[in-house]
Design a protein around this motif. Structure first.
Motif, PDB file in Angstrom:
ATOM      1  N   ARG A  68     -10.546 -28.597 -46.327  1.00 16.76           N
ATOM      2  CA  ARG A  68     -10.204 -28.260 -44.938  1.00 16.76           C
ATOM      3  C   ARG A  68     -11.397 -28.472 -44.021  1.00 16.76           C
ATOM      4  O   ARG A  68     -11.271 -29.032 -42.921  1.00 16.76           O
ATOM      5  CB  ARG A  68      -9.724 -26.817 -44.870  1.00 16.76           C
ATOM      6  CG  ARG A  68      -9.187 -26.427 -43.505  1.00 16.76           C
ATOM      7  CD  ARG A  68      -8.855 -24.951 -43.461  1.00 16.76           C
ATOM      8  NE  ARG A  68      -8.149 -24.592 -42.242  1.00 16.76           N
ATOM      9  CZ  ARG A  68      -8.068 -23.360 -41.765  1.00 16.76           C
ATOM     10  NH1 ARG A  68      -8.659 -22.361 -42.420  1.00 16.76           N
ATOM     11  NH2 ARG A  68      -7.400 -23.104 -40.653  1.00 16.76           N
ATOM     12  N   LEU A 174      -4.460 -20.067 -50.113  1.00 15.32           N
ATOM     13  CA  LEU A 174      -4.010 -20.570 -48.829  1.00 15.32           C
ATOM     14  C   LEU A 174      -4.960 -21.632 -48.284  1.00 15.32           C
ATOM     15  O   LEU A 174      -6.027 -21.890 -48.855  1.00 15.32           O
ATOM     16  CB  LEU A 174      -3.890 -19.415 -47.841  1.00 15.32           C
ATOM     17  CG  LEU A 174      -2.958 -18.272 -48.256  1.00 15.32           C
ATOM     18  CD1 LEU A 174      -3.018 -17.130 -47.244  1.00 15.32           C
ATOM     19  CD2 LEU A 174      -1.534 -18.768 -48.426  1.00 15.32           C
ATOM     20  N   ALA A 175      -4.593 -22.222 -47.170  1.00 11.23           N
ATOM     21  CA  ALA A 175      -5.365 -23.325 -46.606  1.00 11.23           C
ATOM     22  C   ALA A 175      -6.769 -22.902 -46.184  1.00 11.23           C
ATOM     23  O   ALA A 175      -7.677 -23.742 -46.116  1.00 11.23           O
ATOM     24  CB  ALA A 175      -4.618 -23.922 -45.417  1.00 11.23           C
ATOM     25  N   ASP A 176      -6.980 -21.620 -45.884  1.00  8.03           N
ATOM     26  CA  ASP A 176      -8.322 -21.156 -45.516  1.00  8.03           C
ATOM     27  C   ASP A 176      -9.136 -20.722 -46.722  1.00  8.03           C
ATOM     28  O   ASP A 176     -10.262 -20.213 -46.563  1.00  8.03           O
ATOM     29  CB  ASP A 176      -8.237 -20.016 -44.496  1.00  8.03           C
ATOM     30  CG  ASP A 176      -7.473 -18.794 -45.017  1.00  8.03           C
ATOM     31  OD1 ASP A 176      -7.104 -18.788 -46.214  1.00  8.03           O
ATOM     32  OD2 ASP A 176      -7.244 -17.851 -44.231  1.00  8.03           O
ATOM     33  N   ASN A 200       4.268 -26.622 -50.080  1.00  7.02           N
ATOM     34  CA  ASN A 200       3.758 -26.886 -48.738  1.00  7.02           C
ATOM     35  C   ASN A 200       2.981 -25.731 -48.130  1.00  7.02           C
ATOM     36  O   ASN A 200       2.576 -25.816 -46.977  1.00  7.02           O
ATOM     37  CB  ASN A 200       4.921 -27.220 -47.785  1.00  7.02           C
ATOM     38  CG  ASN A 200       4.876 -28.649 -47.312  1.00  7.02           C
ATOM     39  OD1 ASN A 200       4.607 -29.547 -48.095  1.00  7.02           O
ATOM     40  ND2 ASN A 200       5.144 -28.870 -46.036  1.00  7.02           N
ATOM     41  N   GLY A 202       0.466 -23.668 -49.981  1.00 12.71           N
ATOM     42  CA  GLY A 202      -0.769 -23.315 -50.652  1.00 12.71           C
ATOM     43  C   GLY A 202      -0.745 -23.791 -52.081  1.00 12.71           C
ATOM     44  O   GLY A 202       0.199 -24.461 -52.520  1.00 12.71           O
ATOM     45  N   LYS A 438       5.234 -22.080 -42.412  1.00 15.91           N
ATOM     46  CA  LYS A 438       4.234 -23.133 -42.573  1.00 15.91           C
ATOM     47  C   LYS A 438       3.135 -22.995 -41.522  1.00 15.91           C
ATOM     48  O   LYS A 438       1.944 -23.034 -41.833  1.00 15.91           O
ATOM     49  CB  LYS A 438       4.930 -24.492 -42.461  1.00 15.91           C
ATOM     50  CG  LYS A 438       3.998 -25.693 -42.428  1.00 15.91           C
ATOM     51  CD  LYS A 438       3.346 -25.926 -43.770  1.00 15.91           C
ATOM     52  CE  LYS A 438       2.592 -27.252 -43.765  1.00 15.91           C
ATOM     53  NZ  LYS A 438       1.808 -27.413 -45.009  1.00 15.91           N
ATOM     54  N   TYR A 441       0.816 -19.898 -42.269  1.00 19.18           N
ATOM     55  CA  TYR A 441      -0.088 -19.916 -43.429  1.00 19.18           C
ATOM     56  C   TYR A 441      -0.891 -21.211 -43.556  1.00 19.18           C
ATOM     57  O   TYR A 441      -1.900 -21.234 -44.248  1.00 19.18           O
ATOM     58  CB  TYR A 441       0.719 -19.676 -44.711  1.00 19.18           C
ATOM     59  CG  TYR A 441       1.179 -18.254 -44.859  1.00 19.18           C
ATOM     60  CD1 TYR A 441       0.337 -17.277 -45.376  1.00 19.18           C
ATOM     61  CD2 TYR A 441       2.446 -17.865 -44.429  1.00 19.18           C
ATOM     62  CE1 TYR A 441       0.745 -15.963 -45.505  1.00 19.18           C
ATOM     63  CE2 TYR A 441       2.877 -16.549 -44.543  1.00 19.18           C
ATOM     64  CZ  TYR A 441       2.022 -15.606 -45.073  1.00 19.18           C
ATOM     65  OH  TYR A 441       2.429 -14.299 -45.185  1.00 19.18           O
ATOM     66  N   ASP A 442      -0.447 -22.273 -42.897  1.00 21.23           N
ATOM     67  CA  ASP A 442      -1.160 -23.548 -42.971  1.00 21.23           C
ATOM     68  C   ASP A 442      -1.068 -24.238 -41.617  1.00 21.23           C
ATOM     69  O   ASP A 442      -0.426 -25.274 -41.469  1.00 21.23           O
ATOM     70  CB  ASP A 442      -0.552 -24.425 -44.075  1.00 21.23           C
ATOM     71  CG  ASP A 442      -1.288 -25.750 -44.254  1.00 21.23           C
ATOM     72  OD1 ASP A 442      -2.427 -25.875 -43.761  1.00 21.23           O
ATOM     73  OD2 ASP A 442      -0.710 -26.666 -44.867  1.00 21.23           O
ATOM     74  N   HIS A 445      -1.806 -27.920 -41.375  1.00 20.59           N
ATOM     75  CA  HIS A 445      -0.981 -28.765 -42.242  1.00 20.59           C
ATOM     76  C   HIS A 445      -1.829 -29.523 -43.274  1.00 20.59           C
ATOM     77  O   HIS A 445      -1.747 -30.731 -43.421  1.00 20.59           O
ATOM     78  CB  HIS A 445      -0.130 -29.722 -41.407  1.00 20.59           C
ATOM     79  CG  HIS A 445       0.984 -29.027 -40.678  1.00 20.59           C
ATOM     80  ND1 HIS A 445       2.306 -29.335 -40.865  1.00 20.59           N
ATOM     81  CD2 HIS A 445       0.970 -27.994 -39.799  1.00 20.59           C
ATOM     82  CE1 HIS A 445       3.061 -28.541 -40.110  1.00 20.59           C
ATOM     83  NE2 HIS A 445       2.260 -27.717 -39.457  1.00 20.59           N
ATOM     84  N   LEU A 446      -2.634 -28.736 -43.991  1.00 23.93           N
ATOM     85  CA  LEU A 446      -3.434 -29.302 -45.075  1.00 23.93           C
ATOM     86  C   LEU A 446      -2.551 -29.732 -46.235  1.00 23.93           C
ATOM     87  O   LEU A 446      -2.794 -30.758 -46.876  1.00 23.93           O
ATOM     88  CB  LEU A 446      -4.452 -28.251 -45.552  1.00 23.93           C
ATOM     89  CG  LEU A 446      -5.390 -28.661 -46.685  1.00 23.93           C
ATOM     90  CD1 LEU A 446      -6.321 -29.772 -46.244  1.00 23.93           C
ATOM     91  CD2 LEU A 446      -6.208 -27.450 -47.153  1.00 23.93           C
ATOM     92  N   PHE A 447      -1.503 -28.941 -46.520  1.00 30.43           N
ATOM     93  CA  PHE A 447      -0.599 -29.230 -47.633  1.00 30.43           C
ATOM     94  C   PHE A 447       0.607 -30.005 -47.107  1.00 30.43           C
ATOM     95  O   PHE A 447       1.278 -29.565 -46.170  1.00 30.43           O
ATOM     96  CB  PHE A 447      -0.153 -27.923 -48.303  1.00 30.43           C
ATOM     97  CG  PHE A 447      -1.299 -27.101 -48.820  1.00 30.43           C
ATOM     98  CD1 PHE A 447      -1.976 -27.477 -49.975  1.00 30.43           C
ATOM     99  CD2 PHE A 447      -1.731 -25.983 -48.124  1.00 30.43           C
ATOM    100  CE1 PHE A 447      -3.050 -26.733 -50.440  1.00 30.43           C
ATOM    101  CE2 PHE A 447      -2.800 -25.228 -48.586  1.00 30.43           C
ATOM    102  CZ  PHE A 447      -3.467 -25.614 -49.752  1.00 30.43           C
TER     103      PHE A 447
END
Length: 462
Positions: A68, A174-176, A200, A202, A438, A441-442, A445-447
């Protein structure tokens, strides 16, 4: 062959990973890199900047944070059986969970905890000695997380539901980079989305699974000649329309020993063995079998019946339709496709959805199709070096021939990247809620495992 590319971002991320990752890191030129970028589908040719094999959840968090921070494309690989190649990414970072395959069974509670890289066969092996069984797909080598997050059609669907219906909770990075527990009590919106929304949201590092007291089942594969295909499929239609929950039956066709297509019927009766024998006898009378038998056997053995058709390295294309039931038109289209199949390795696999799977409330999970139906999986397969065009065309023509009898959408795990509108249709009334989860939590949109949840798809009318 795709050539590895290195950008300043990927180079910086790789340097940081080399100093902080406890697990293995592979980059172009390293021994093992070429193997690490191979998937079950040999037609996929992508060259990641790096493949990280985390040793634990902390490694996963570290890798996700770095991806990220450096805006590096990220893909997650479990069993490596996504035919469309979403487990790899050109020039990005692949999180390969193959070192995280441990399974712990709690016999008293009838549950198991499986790490995110565990395959269906790993969980079957760990549970069989306890007289318990997980709900999985139909192939042992497939990653259980990937199967579960999108659905998980299997041979216990009538009695036990989909794989996702048996997910009790999950650990998710998660994305963070934060690791959280998703369950009915903690992050319930994320838990809802994980059960059907795909990968999508994590990286799932652990799955908490319900198990079932299933050990010996009445099962087997009956093979019929192609000349009897119409009669067998019509008889199948009548039988599954009134099938009890203890019975789930697959059908379809694949190449026989000489390459000629054979129709198969694969019943699994998971109730009292003697009570199931009259039902199984009806299946044997659908035609005159060339081979096969149905008998009491260990459930874990049944999941090996498709091992010979799931061969690593062959080139594959998959198409899919949801049918409310077989019609005369769809049966005729399937028989015609079997007669014109372009490869002895190609086939069609029909999954039976009913019973417990159909009793789950539409709003209870992100998986929206809760009526009785058949999932048709069309698998074109050919050897490397062959012209792919006729095989791809065969699969697509059969899919189009079934479209007029099909339900909207399709099974997201089998839809290709060119079918994002059908993926959105598959989520139906849940598309908006999934997009909200989505974004929560992201947000960056990393995933990107499910294209229908991406903002570009919204602007293109998906």
């Amino acid at each position: 062959m795709a050539l590895p590319t290195t950008s300043p971002a990927s180079a910086a991320a790789v340097r940081a990973l080399r100093t902080g990752l406890r697990g293995e890191l592979l980059t172009p030129g390293d021994a093992g890199y070429a193997t690490a970028r191979r998937l079950w589908n040999g037609a996929v040719d992508a060259a990641p900047a790096a493949v990280a094999r985390p040793a634990d959840e902390q490694d996963v968090s570290r890798a996700v944070r770095l991806a990220r921070t450096h805006r590096l494309p990220l893909a997650v690989r479990g069993g490596g059986h996504d035919w469309a190649g979403r487990a790899l990414v050109d020039g990005g970072l692949v999180l390969d969970l193959s070192a995280l395959r441990a399974v712990a069974v709690d016999r008293a509670s009838g549950t198991a905890v499986a790490q995110g890289g565990a395959r269906a066969g790993d969980v079957l092996e760990a549970t069989r000695t306890h007289g318990l069984a997980p709900v999985t797909g139909t192939v042992k080598a497939v990653g259980l997380a990937g199967v579960t997050l999108a659905g998980g059609y299997g041979l216990l669907a009538g009695r036990c539901g989909l794989a996702l219906d048996n997910l009790l909770g999950a650990r998710v990075v998660l994305a963070d980079g934060r690791a959280v527990t998703a369950s009915p009590e903690e992050h319930p919106d994320l838990f809802w989305a994980l059960r059907g929304g795909g990968g999508n949201f994590g990286v799932v590092t652990e799955l908490h699974l319900a198990l079932h007291p299933v050990s010996t089942v009445l099962a087997g594969m009956l093979l019929f000649p192609l000349a009897q295909a119409g009669a067998v499929l019509r008889g199948y239609r009548e039988l599954v329309a009134e099938a009890p929950e203890e019975l789930t039956v697959m059908t379809g066709f694949f190449g026989g020993p000489g390459g000629e297509p054979l129709v198969y019927v694969l019943p699994v009766w998971s109730g009292d063995i003697e009570a199931g024998r009259p039902v199984i006898d009806r299946l044997a009378r659908l035609g005159t079998p060339l081979a096969g038998t149905v008998c009491p056997q260990e459930y874990a053995a049944v999941l090996g019946m498709f091992d010979q058709v799931v061969v690593d390295g062959r080139h594959n294309e998959v198409r899919t339709r949801w049918l409310p039931a077989f019609t005369d038109e769809s049966i005729d289209a399937i028989v015609a496709a079997a007669r014109t199949v372009t490869s002895p390795y190609s086939g069609m696999y029909v999954h039976h959805f009913h019973g417990a799977a159909a009793r789950v409330g539409v709003d209870d999970t992100a998986f929206a199709l809760r009526r009785d139906h058949l999932l048709v999986e069309i698998g074109a397969a050919w050897e490397p070096g062959q012209d792919p065009a006729p095989h791809r065309r065969w699969a697509r023509e059969l899919s189009e021939a079934l479209a007029g009898q099909a339900l909207p959408g399709g099974y997201p795990n089998l839809l290709g990247p060119d079918e994002y509108q059908r993926t959105a249709a598959a989520f139906g009334p849940h598309t908006g809620r999934l997009a909200e989860v989505k974004d929560r939590y992201d947000p960056d949109h990393l995933f990107r495992a499910v294209a229908a949840l991406e903002p570009t798809d919204t602007t293109s009318g998906a």
